[in-house]
Design an enzyme around this catalytic site. Structure first.
Site, mmCIF file in Angstrom:
data_model
loop_
_atom_site.group_PDB
_atom_site.id
_atom_site.type_symbol
_atom_site.label_atom_id
_atom_site.label_comp_id
_atom_site.label_asym_id
_atom_site.label_seq_id
_atom_site.Cartn_x
_atom_site.Cartn_y
_atom_site.Cartn_z
ATOM 1 N N THR A 118 -2.883 2.502 -8.039
ATOM 2 C CA THR A 118 -2.049 3.243 -7.072
ATOM 3 C C THR A 118 -1.442 2.239 -6.093
ATOM 4 O O THR A 118 -1.758 1.051 -6.132
ATOM 5 C CB THR A 118 -2.875 4.258 -6.241
ATOM 6 O OG1 THR A 118 -3.765 3.520 -5.401
ATOM 7 C CG2 THR A 118 -3.653 5.230 -7.104
ATOM 8 N N ASP A 153 -1.084 15.584 9.676
ATOM 9 C CA ASP A 153 -1.690 14.301 10.005
ATOM 10 C C ASP A 153 -3.185 14.543 10.183
ATOM 11 O O ASP A 153 -3.601 15.216 11.128
ATOM 12 C CB ASP A 153 -1.065 13.756 11.300
ATOM 13 C CG ASP A 153 -1.658 12.411 11.705
ATOM 14 O OD1 ASP A 153 -2.642 11.961 11.071
ATOM 15 O OD2 ASP A 153 -1.146 11.818 12.674
ATOM 16 N N VAL A 154 -3.986 14.007 9.281
ATOM 17 C CA VAL A 154 -5.429 14.313 9.315
ATOM 18 C C VAL A 154 -6.116 13.767 10.566
ATOM 19 O O VAL A 154 -7.247 14.145 10.864
ATOM 20 C CB VAL A 154 -6.169 13.801 8.053
ATOM 21 C CG1 VAL A 154 -5.632 14.462 6.793
ATOM 22 C CG2 VAL A 154 -6.133 12.279 7.948
ATOM 23 N N TYR A 166 -13.542 -1.142 5.587
ATOM 24 C CA TYR A 166 -13.330 -0.045 4.627
ATOM 25 C C TYR A 166 -14.681 0.375 4.027
ATOM 26 O O TYR A 166 -14.938 1.558 3.834
ATOM 27 C CB TYR A 166 -12.361 -0.515 3.538
ATOM 28 C CG TYR A 166 -11.994 0.499 2.479
ATOM 29 C CD1 TYR A 166 -11.112 1.546 2.739
ATOM 30 C CD2 TYR A 166 -12.495 0.377 1.179
ATOM 31 C CE1 TYR A 166 -10.750 2.456 1.740
ATOM 32 C CE2 TYR A 166 -12.138 1.275 0.178
ATOM 33 C CZ TYR A 166 -11.265 2.310 0.463
ATOM 34 O OH TYR A 166 -10.908 3.196 -0.526
ATOM 35 N N LYS A 224 -16.023 4.173 4.281
ATOM 36 C CA LYS A 224 -16.334 4.966 3.078
ATOM 37 C C LYS A 224 -17.830 5.253 2.976
ATOM 38 O O LYS A 224 -18.245 6.266 2.409
ATOM 39 C CB LYS A 224 -15.810 4.258 1.824
ATOM 40 C CG LYS A 224 -14.276 4.238 1.752
ATOM 41 C CD LYS A 224 -13.689 5.651 1.711
ATOM 42 C CE LYS A 224 -12.200 5.660 1.472
ATOM 43 N NZ LYS A 224 -11.631 7.014 1.447
HETATM 44 N N1 LIG Z 1 -6.772 3.344 -5.442
HETATM 45 C C1 LIG Z 1 -8.014 2.930 -5.508
HETATM 46 O O1 LIG Z 1 -8.326 1.947 -6.182
HETATM 47 C C2 LIG Z 1 -9.090 3.666 -4.754
HETATM 48 C C3 LIG Z 1 -10.429 3.301 -4.992
HETATM 49 C C4 LIG Z 1 -11.443 3.960 -4.290
HETATM 50 C C5 LIG Z 1 -11.128 4.975 -3.385
HETATM 51 N N2 LIG Z 1 -9.818 5.306 -3.167
HETATM 52 C C6 LIG Z 1 -9.547 6.366 -2.200
HETATM 53 O O2 LIG Z 1 -8.797 7.400 -2.813
HETATM 54 C C7 LIG Z 1 -7.965 8.039 -1.840
HETATM 55 C C8 LIG Z 1 -6.517 8.071 -2.317
HETATM 56 O O3 LIG Z 1 -6.109 6.720 -2.507
HETATM 57 P P1 LIG Z 1 -4.765 6.313 -3.268
HETATM 58 O O4 LIG Z 1 -5.074 5.060 -3.996
HETATM 59 O O5 LIG Z 1 -4.188 7.459 -3.990
HETATM 60 O O6 LIG Z 1 -3.877 5.914 -1.997
HETATM 61 P P2 LIG Z 1 -2.306 6.080 -1.709
HETATM 62 O O7 LIG Z 1 -2.028 5.113 -0.619
HETATM 63 O O8 LIG Z 1 -1.519 6.005 -2.976
HETATM 64 O O9 LIG Z 1 -2.225 7.601 -1.150
HETATM 65 C C9 LIG Z 1 -2.846 7.946 0.046
HETATM 66 C C10 LIG Z 1 -2.129 9.154 0.623
HETATM 67 O O10 LIG Z 1 -2.759 9.480 1.899
HETATM 68 C C11 LIG Z 1 -1.721 9.808 2.818
HETATM 69 N N3 LIG Z 1 -2.157 9.610 4.206
HETATM 70 C C12 LIG Z 1 -2.410 8.447 4.836
HETATM 71 N N4 LIG Z 1 -2.696 8.671 6.130
HETATM 72 C C13 LIG Z 1 -2.627 10.007 6.325
HETATM 73 C C14 LIG Z 1 -2.801 10.854 7.454
HETATM 74 N N5 LIG Z 1 -3.090 10.355 8.671
HETATM 75 N N6 LIG Z 1 -2.654 12.193 7.304
HETATM 76 C C15 LIG Z 1 -2.335 12.708 6.078
HETATM 77 N N7 LIG Z 1 -2.142 11.959 4.980
HETATM 78 C C16 LIG Z 1 -2.282 10.614 5.100
HETATM 79 C C17 LIG Z 1 -0.581 8.864 2.442
HETATM 80 O O11 LIG Z 1 0.678 9.311 2.972
HETATM 81 C C18 LIG Z 1 -0.646 8.891 0.921
HETATM 82 O O12 LIG Z 1 0.155 9.918 0.371
HETATM 83 C C19 LIG Z 1 -8.165 7.258 -0.529
HETATM 84 O O13 LIG Z 1 -9.119 7.930 0.275
HETATM 85 C C20 LIG Z 1 -8.713 5.932 -1.012
HETATM 86 O O14 LIG Z 1 -9.482 5.278 -0.022
HETATM 87 C C21 LIG Z 1 -8.789 4.685 -3.830
#
Ligand SMILES: NC(=O)c1ccc[n+]([C@@H]2O[C@H](COP(=O)([O-])OP(=O)(O)OC[C@H]3O[C@@H](n4cnc5c(N)ncnc54)[C@H](O)[C@@H]3O)[C@@H](O)[C@H]2O)c1
Length: 254
Positions: free
Chosen positions: A189, A61-62, A154, A158
């Site tokens: 995603t 858990d981060v 958010y 970020k």
């Molecule tokens: N999907 C997009 O469009 C997008 C765009 C810009 C940035 N991002 C960023 O990319 C990253 C990944 O996003 P994604 O779309 O793959 O999301 P996702 O929700 O598919 O995956 C996120 C992962 O983080 C894990 N997580 C959440 N809280 C946690 C915690 N406390 N400790 C450990 N793990 C934890 C979740 O269990 C999950 O496996 C994120 O930081 C997100 O903000 C995503």
């Protein structure tokens, strides 16, 4: 095509169980790294090493310093070093204007997206300083570069990741530890689906607006982000630190 762009390196990817993090794990593995996927979620969806997935899965858990410290110490003890940290775990937070957000929602968002990056950096850097090398890649967003009405906090979280990246890049540069951020546009995603599906007028228009404002005309894939991370994780980017790599199909260019 798989090569050896991160051959022999030990990599930790937070949020590595699904979405962008899982794809980063797949590509770093294909390019020769030993990957530990660290996530809060159960390992159920994580492909096995035999399926091209990470070498190991670690529940972490981060937001919890004891959990983070134990994970990085165990990984360093098992593999002897930590070369690459990808601070990818993130949540979108509440989809509502600032004045409607509850304190506990703010705290959860900043705990995962900001404090989580700091804690994992803190406990990975201890090992990187000893070995005098490392590459840290922090997952920000195009929303960390500009503001917007859909998910205001958010953007704030970020944006903090963007500047933590630059400050840590300056701090650790002489120790041969590089720190860079990646700024995805809209990527297919679970996270982006949850933003488009929320029951609010802003959310209903969100998906269409993202597409309309993306010159290439489609969303990106986790693979598009994983290749950007691969470059920053590898020695190919040895002169690159404190930079912000935007991967957004042109969204922020217009
Ligand atoms: N999907 C997009 O469009 C997008 C765009 C810009 C940035 N991002 C960023 O990319 C990253 C990944 O996003 P994604 O779309 O793959 O999301 P996702 O929700 O598919 O995956 C996120 C992962 O983080 C894990 N997580 C959440 N809280 C946690 C915690 N406390 N400790 C450990 N793990 C934890 C979740 O269990 C999950 O496996 C994120 O930081 C997100 O903000 C995503």
């Amino acid at each position: 095509m798989a090569g050896g762009r991160v051959q022999g390196k030990i990599a930790v990817i937070t949020g590595g169980a699904r979405g962008i993090g899982a794809e980063i794990g797949k590509i770093l593995t294909a390019e020769g790294a030993t990957v530990v996927a660290a996530d809060l979620a159960p390992a159920d969806g994580v492909p096995t090493a035999a399926e091209g997935g990470p070498a190991a899965y670690r529940r972490m858990d981060v937001t919890d310093e004891a959990s983070v410290r134990a994970a990085f110490d165990d990984i360093a003890a098992t593999y002897g070093r930590i070369d690459i940290l990808v601070n990818n775990a993130g949540v979108p937070g509440p989809i509502k204007p600032s004045h409607e957000v509850e304190e506990k929602e703010f705290d959860l968002l900043f705990d995962v997206d900001v404090k989580g990056v700091w804690l994992c950096t803190k406990h990975a850097v201890r090992h990187m300083l000893e070995q005098r090398s490392g590459s840290i890649v922090n997952m920000s967003s195009i929303y960390g570069l500009v503001g917007g009405a859909h998910i205001p906090l958010y953007h704030a979280a970020k944006g903090a990741v963007r500047l933590m990246t630059k400050a840590d890049a300056a701090t650790y540069a002489t120790s041969n530890i590089r720190v860079n951020s990646v700024h995805p546009g809209s990527i297919e995603t679970e996270l982006s689906k949850s933003l488009s599906a929320a029951p609010s007028p802003e959310a209903a228009a969100y998906a269409q607006r993202m597409l309309d404002n993306t010159p290439v005309g489609h969303r990106g894939t986790p693979e598009d982000i994983a290749y950007a991370v691969l470059y920053l994780a590898s020695d190919e980017s040895r002169f690159v630190t404190g930079t912000e790599l935007v991967v957004d199909g042109g969204y922020s260019a217009v």
